[in-house]
Every structure is written in C-alpha cells, then in structure tokens.
Design a protein around this motif. Sequence first.
Motif, PDB file in Angstrom:
ATOM      1  N   LEU A   1       0.840  -1.189   0.000  1.00 20.93           N
ATOM      2  CA  LEU A   1       0.000   0.000   0.000  1.00 20.93           C
ATOM      3  C   LEU A   1       0.879   1.243   0.000  1.00 20.93           C
ATOM      4  N   THR A   2       0.317   2.365  -0.403  1.00 24.15           N
ATOM      5  CA  THR A   2       1.080   3.609  -0.294  1.00 24.15           C
ATOM      6  C   THR A   2       1.176   4.051   1.153  1.00 24.15           C
ATOM      7  N   VAL A   3       0.206   3.638   1.972  1.00 21.92           N
ATOM      8  CA  VAL A   3       0.256   3.909   3.410  1.00 21.92           C
ATOM      9  C   VAL A   3       1.143   2.837   4.035  1.00 21.92           C
ATOM     10  N   ARG A   4       2.351   3.208   4.404  1.00 22.59           N
ATOM     11  CA  ARG A   4       3.306   2.252   4.978  1.00 22.59           C
ATOM     12  C   ARG A   4       3.299   2.291   6.506  1.00 22.59           C
ATOM     13  N   GLN A   5       2.723   3.371   7.055  1.00 23.22           N
ATOM     14  CA  GLN A   5       2.621   3.511   8.502  1.00 23.22           C
ATOM     15  C   GLN A   5       1.321   4.208   8.844  1.00 23.22           C
ATOM     16  N   ILE A   6       0.778   3.831   9.992  1.00 21.92           N
ATOM     17  CA  ILE A   6      -0.334   4.560  10.598  1.00 21.92           C
ATOM     18  C   ILE A   6       0.183   4.990  11.956  1.00 21.92           C
ATOM     19  N   GLY A   7       0.250   6.287  12.156  1.00 20.20           N
ATOM     20  CA  GLY A   7       0.961   6.783  13.329  1.00 20.20           C
ATOM     21  C   GLY A   7       2.397   6.323  13.204  1.00 20.20           C
ATOM     22  N   GLU A   8       2.881   5.620  14.221  1.00 18.90           N
ATOM     23  CA  GLU A   8       4.248   5.088  14.200  1.00 18.90           C
ATOM     24  C   GLU A   8       4.293   3.597  13.862  1.00 18.90           C
ATOM     25  N   ALA A   9       3.139   2.983  13.624  1.00 22.38           N
ATOM     26  CA  ALA A   9       3.064   1.538  13.396  1.00 22.38           C
ATOM     27  C   ALA A   9       3.262   1.188  11.930  1.00 22.38           C
ATOM     28  N   ARG A  10       4.017   0.129  11.676  1.00 21.95           N
ATOM     29  CA  ARG A  10       4.157  -0.392  10.316  1.00 21.95           C
ATOM     30  C   ARG A  10       2.850  -1.032   9.879  1.00 21.95           C
ATOM     31  N   VAL A  11       2.564  -0.913   8.588  1.00 19.91           N
ATOM     32  CA  VAL A  11       1.336  -1.470   8.030  1.00 19.91           C
ATOM     33  C   VAL A  11       1.697  -2.531   7.000  1.00 19.91           C
ATOM     34  N   THR A  12       1.064  -3.684   7.135  1.00 22.79           N
ATOM     35  CA  THR A  12       1.225  -4.772   6.184  1.00 22.79           C
ATOM     36  C   THR A  12      -0.170  -5.184   5.727  1.00 22.79           C
ATOM     37  N   ALA A  13      -0.318  -5.447   4.443  1.00 25.18           N
ATOM     38  CA  ALA A  13      -1.625  -5.821   3.909  1.00 25.18           C
ATOM     39  C   ALA A  13      -1.486  -7.054   3.023  1.00 25.18           C
ATOM     40  N   ALA A  14      -2.579  -7.795   2.929  1.00 27.85           N
ATOM     41  CA  ALA A  14      -2.593  -8.974   2.069  1.00 27.85           C
ATOM     42  C   ALA A  14      -3.997  -9.196   1.537  1.00 27.85           C
ATOM     43  N   THR A  15      -4.049  -9.756   0.360  1.00 25.21           N
ATOM     44  CA  THR A  15      -5.279 -10.293  -0.184  1.00 25.21           C
ATOM     45  C   THR A  15      -5.065 -11.805  -0.257  1.00 25.21           C
ATOM     46  N   THR A  16      -6.036 -12.533  -0.711  1.00 24.32           N
ATOM     47  CA  THR A  16      -5.872 -13.984  -0.839  1.00 24.32           C
ATOM     48  C   THR A  16      -6.386 -14.422  -2.200  1.00 24.32           C
ATOM     49  N   ARG A  17      -5.969 -15.600  -2.594  1.00 21.95           N
ATOM     50  CA  ARG A  17      -6.461 -16.199  -3.823  1.00 21.95           C
ATOM     51  C   ARG A  17      -6.586 -17.694  -3.592  1.00 21.95           C
ATOM     52  N   PRO A  18      -7.426 -18.362  -4.364  1.00 18.42           N
ATOM     53  CA  PRO A  18      -7.514 -19.818  -4.225  1.00 18.42           C
ATOM     54  C   PRO A  18      -6.174 -20.458  -4.603  1.00 18.42           C
ATOM     55  N   PRO A  19      -5.829 -21.590  -3.981  1.00 15.37           N
ATOM     56  CA  PRO A  19      -4.608 -22.281  -4.371  1.00 15.37           C
ATOM     57  C   PRO A  19      -4.662 -22.667  -5.853  1.00 15.37           C
ATOM     58  N   LEU A  20      -3.536 -22.522  -6.540  1.00 17.50           N
ATOM     59  CA  LEU A  20      -3.456 -22.920  -7.942  1.00 17.50           C
ATOM     60  C   LEU A  20      -3.169 -24.418  -7.996  1.00 17.50           C
ATOM     61  N   ILE A  21      -4.122 -25.159  -8.458  1.00 13.48           N
ATOM     62  CA  ILE A  21      -3.977 -26.604  -8.579  1.00 13.48           C
ATOM     63  C   ILE A  21      -3.868 -26.907 -10.062  1.00 13.48           C
ATOM     64  N   GLY A  22      -2.698 -27.344 -10.461  1.00 10.49           N
ATOM     65  CA  GLY A  22      -2.477 -27.588 -11.883  1.00 10.49           C
ATOM     66  C   GLY A  22      -1.937 -26.342 -12.550  1.00 10.49           C
ATOM     67  N   GLY A  23      -2.193 -26.209 -13.817  1.00  7.92           N
ATOM     68  CA  GLY A  23      -1.718 -25.059 -14.561  1.00  7.92           C
ATOM     69  C   GLY A  23      -0.462 -25.380 -15.336  1.00  7.92           C
ATOM     70  N   GLU A  24       0.087 -24.366 -16.002  1.00  7.45           N
ATOM     71  CA  GLU A  24       1.205 -24.591 -16.914  1.00  7.45           C
ATOM     72  C   GLU A  24       2.485 -25.053 -16.224  1.00  7.45           C
ATOM     73  N   ARG A  25       2.666 -24.764 -14.938  1.00  5.39           N
ATOM     74  CA  ARG A  25       3.880 -25.205 -14.247  1.00  5.39           C
ATOM     75  C   ARG A  25       3.742 -26.563 -13.574  1.00  5.39           C
ATOM     76  N   ALA A  26       2.552 -27.094 -13.517  1.00  4.28           N
ATOM     77  CA  ALA A  26       2.317 -28.350 -12.816  1.00  4.28           C
ATOM     78  C   ALA A  26       2.986 -29.517 -13.547  1.00  4.28           C
ATOM     79  N   VAL A  27       3.468 -30.461 -12.774  1.00  3.58           N
ATOM     80  CA  VAL A  27       4.063 -31.686 -13.308  1.00  3.58           C
ATOM     81  C   VAL A  27       3.122 -32.828 -12.957  1.00  3.58           C
ATOM     82  N   TYR A  28       2.729 -33.576 -13.976  1.00  2.00           N
ATOM     83  CA  TYR A  28       1.784 -34.659 -13.767  1.00  2.00           C
ATOM     84  C   TYR A  28       2.435 -36.036 -13.820  1.00  2.00           C
ATOM     85  N   ARG A  29       3.636 -36.116 -14.386  1.00  3.65           N
ATOM     86  CA  ARG A  29       4.289 -37.409 -14.538  1.00  3.65           C
ATOM     87  C   ARG A  29       5.788 -37.171 -14.562  1.00  3.65           C
ATOM     88  N   LEU A  30       6.527 -37.928 -13.764  1.00  2.00           N
ATOM     89  CA  LEU A  30       7.978 -37.841 -13.794  1.00  2.00           C
ATOM     90  C   LEU A  30       8.497 -38.558 -15.027  1.00  2.00           C
TER      91      LEU A  30
END
Length: 194
Positions: free
Chosen positions: A155-184
């Motif tokens: 965020l552009t807001v890195r502090q509120i008062g003297e406190a550090r600010v950390t933010a997160a969103t979430t997403r569903p786990p990626l199951i499969g996709g172009e990087r997935a390995v299905y067979r050795l």
Amino acid sequence: MEQNQEDSIRRQAAQAARELAESAGLKSGKVLVIGTSTSEVAGKRIGTSGALEVAQQLLAGIDEVRQEFGFDVAYQCCEHLNRALVMERSVLERLGLREVSAVPVPKAGGSMASAAYRAMTEPALAETIEAHAGLDIGETLIGMHLRRVAVPLRLTVRQIGEARVTAATTRPPLIGGERAVYRLQGEPDSTFCD
C-alpha cells in the motif's frame, strides 16, 4: 492525543483500508481481518501502552470504508484471548464460525478489539476465520486468519501513526496449470494416484 494526531490516524486508516478494498476487490460478502497494536501506533512497544482513543480513530477510518464498500470486518484480539476475532453476530452465524465466550478489554483482548466490540450492534467472538484480506497495523501477525493463499500487497500507506502497516489479499490455491508436473520422466503413464 491532539486533534490533528487523531485526524491523521483516522485519515491514514481510511486510506489504507480503501487501497486494500480496491486492490482485493472487497465487497458485500467478503471479510477483512484487522490486527492492531494501538501501542505501536502511538510509538510504543506492542502490548505496553494500549489506547482506546487511538482505537476509536482507527475504527472510525476503517468503518467509513467498510460502509462504502459493504464488506465485513473481523478485529483480531491479542494473544490473551488466543487471537479470537470480534465481529457482528450476523457475520459469525452466516459463516458458521465457532463462537467463544469473552468480552475483550484493553488488558485482555486489546484496545482495538475492545473498541470494536463496544461499537458493534451485536458483537460476538469467533475462535478463527478465513478472511479474504487482511490489514496488520503494528505487526500483530494476522496470517493465521487469512484464507490460503495469502498475497502481500504494498500500500502507499506504509505507517499509521508510528506503526508499520502490512496488507494482504488472498487467492484460491493454484492446482495444476502450466507449471504443474503430472508425470515424472521415465515413469509409466497412470491416471490414478496412490
């Protein structure tokens, strides 16, 4: 606390919550978890100087954005209440969360959770939640209450008062996709998992 400090804290909280809501797509039905050290906001060490006045300003700024976007908020208590979460009873019931019994006070729950509890229409405490996004004001460690997979947001807001600010969103786990390995290599093709 001086009026200009109070106004600054409220504005910073609103700006941080607004940026997070926009980035995370928070709207009706989504939940934002917030952890706050009012001690850190006031420039003190976490857990040493909780301040209801600071909490009330943070709450006012966050609530302004909550009303604008329509999301729900869960406020994390401190470790003395096992990081339980304050929320409206309607949210607890809608999500089917496990209720726990306590009334947060500044020395057991924290100033922010205490202020939120008193400001809500019908407050309730849940043991845990899987929120869609999180705002951590003062390094209170809210990760245990975020859905998998957490994605940090700068965020552009890195502090509120003297406190550090950390933010997160979430997403569903990626199951499969172009990087997935299905067979050795060299293994027989199989459609079954052991």
